[in-house]
Design an enzyme around this catalytic site. Structure first.
Site, PDB file in Angstrom:
ATOM      1  CB  CYS A  91      -7.516   0.158   1.907  1.00  0.00           C
ATOM      2  SG  CYS A  91      -8.303   0.958   3.332  1.00  0.00           S
ATOM      3  CG  HIS A 133      -4.203   2.594   3.642  1.00  0.00           C
ATOM      4  ND1 HIS A 133      -5.102   2.701   2.616  1.00  0.00           N
ATOM      5  CD2 HIS A 133      -3.144   1.898   3.143  1.00  0.00           C
ATOM      6  CE1 HIS A 133      -4.613   2.110   1.529  1.00  0.00           C
ATOM      7  NE2 HIS A 133      -3.433   1.609   1.829  1.00  0.00           N
ATOM      8  CG  HIS A 172      -1.812  -0.706  -0.787  1.00  0.00           C
ATOM      9  ND1 HIS A 172      -1.801   0.573  -0.276  1.00  0.00           N
ATOM     10  CD2 HIS A 172      -0.978  -0.681  -1.859  1.00  0.00           C
ATOM     11  CE1 HIS A 172      -1.001   1.338  -0.992  1.00  0.00           C
ATOM     12  NE2 HIS A 172      -0.481   0.610  -1.950  1.00  0.00           N
TER      13      HIS A 172
END
Length: 353
Positions: free
Chosen positions: A267, A315, A327
């Site tokens: 990520c 994240h 993402h």
């Protein structure tokens, strides 16, 4: 209906169609009823399994952040050690040169009969030689003092370089241990999640994907319905447009923990590389991005801004407008577009503020 409401409605409609297009039986989450003798741990609904898998991957994501940070710090310490090693070598060469100069002065004194310059000056009968000698003595004394002072400073610097190198070696080893620890944890969490998935039948794995989509749709709908995002079509900055263009061009590439491209990403690897492509380097990990980059209100975000998720900032996704992010979700999934509110938002940061 204005453009903002149209865009929000379009995203909601797309999510809804994705859910409605799934087989009807996918709406029923429970697994087939196990035999009465099966242990309680085996009698889980598919929703329970989904949540357990999601938790395992989130823990792996947090460990991945720790691994990436340790890797970044290891690279930094290695660079520092290389610079210090060069400084130590240069310092040793300089000390050798200064000692040679000091030795040359001692040898010169020996050639003059072992008498110091001051004594030779007093014994001179020639007035002109006496005056010239005064100047030479002063220059010689200054040169000697300069050599000794420089030698002292260089030796002190060398001691400092050696001490700093030792400290950096210690930090390097600590970071390597942290990397190994994080890697072990990542692999354990991913292995546990994959084991859970492997125990599902093919049809159940398909239903699991549908449940993930339903959970994201529900969270996104609630987020948009809350009015948290007042304007979903703000204009991106010039560098923000470059970052978005890079990130969206990676759609379809697989998630691999610790990866920074070009074939795969995790990520924060995706977001850091996207902003590097926009000539705005940012920290490597989502936690460091949250800690160090300027924060802005969710309602003020624009394309290119980074949304940090979960309480531990484990994240990150890039906002691309229209209430959506790009993402790299988790192992087993590819870089994709999804609703910005499909996960628990911690906050928003702006790399080019």
């Amino acid at each position: 209906m204005n453009r903002r409401h149209c865009a929000a409605a379009a995203i909601t409609l797309v999510c809804a169609l994705a859910v409605l297009a799934a087989p009807v039986q996918a709406m029923a989450a429970p697994l087939p009823e196990p035999s009465p003798t099966a242990p309680a741990a085996e009698r889980k609904s598919l929703e329970d399994v989904r949540e357990e898998i999601d938790t395992l991957y989130r823990k792996a994501g947090a460990a991945t952040d720790a691994y990436n940070l340790a890797e970044e710090q290891t690279a930094k310490q290695s660079g520092e050690i290389i610079k210090l090693a060069k400084a130590i070598v240069d310092g040793q060469a300089k000390i050798a040169e200064l000692k040679n100069r000091a030795g040359a002065q001692a040898r010169e004194q020996y050639r003059n009969g072992g008498l110091p310059p001051g004594a030779q000056l007093v014994l001179s009968d020639d007035p002109q030689l006496f005056l010239d000698g005064v100047n030479q003595v002063r220059q010689g004394q200054q040169a000697s003092k300069s050599v000794l002072a420089e030698l002292t400073r260089t030796q002190e610097d060398l001691e400092t370089y050696t001490k700093d190198a030792s400290i950096n070696w210690g930090k390097l080893e600590a970071n390597r241990l942290e990397q190994a620890k994080a890697k072990k944890k990542i692999n354990a969490q991913i292995a546990a999640a994959k084991k859970l998935e492997s125990q599902l039948a093919k049809e159940e794995r398909a239903r699991l994907v549908t449940l993930e989509e339903q959970a994201e749709y529900k969270a996104q709908s609630a987020w948009l319905g809350s009015g948290a995002l007042r304007d979903i079509n703000r204009e991106a900055s010039a560098s923000g447009k470059q970052a978005v263009a890079f990130a969206t061009a990676q759609i379809g590439k697989p998630y691999v923990w610790g990866a920074e491209g070009p074939g795969s990403y995790d990520c924060s690897g995706l977001t850091s590389q996207a902003w590097a492509a926009a000539k705005r380097p940012i920290p490597r990990t989502s936690q460091e991005q949250w800690r160090l980059l300027p924060r802005i209100a969710v309602e003020d975000m624009r394309p290119g801004d980074l949304i940090i998720y979960h309480a531990d900032a484990s994240h990150v996704g890039m906002y691309v407008g229209d209430g959506a992010i790009v993402h790299a979700p988790r192992p087993g999934r590819n870089v994709t577009l999804t609703g910005a509110g499909s996960m628990a938002i911690l906050g928003v940061v702006r790399p080019d503020k």
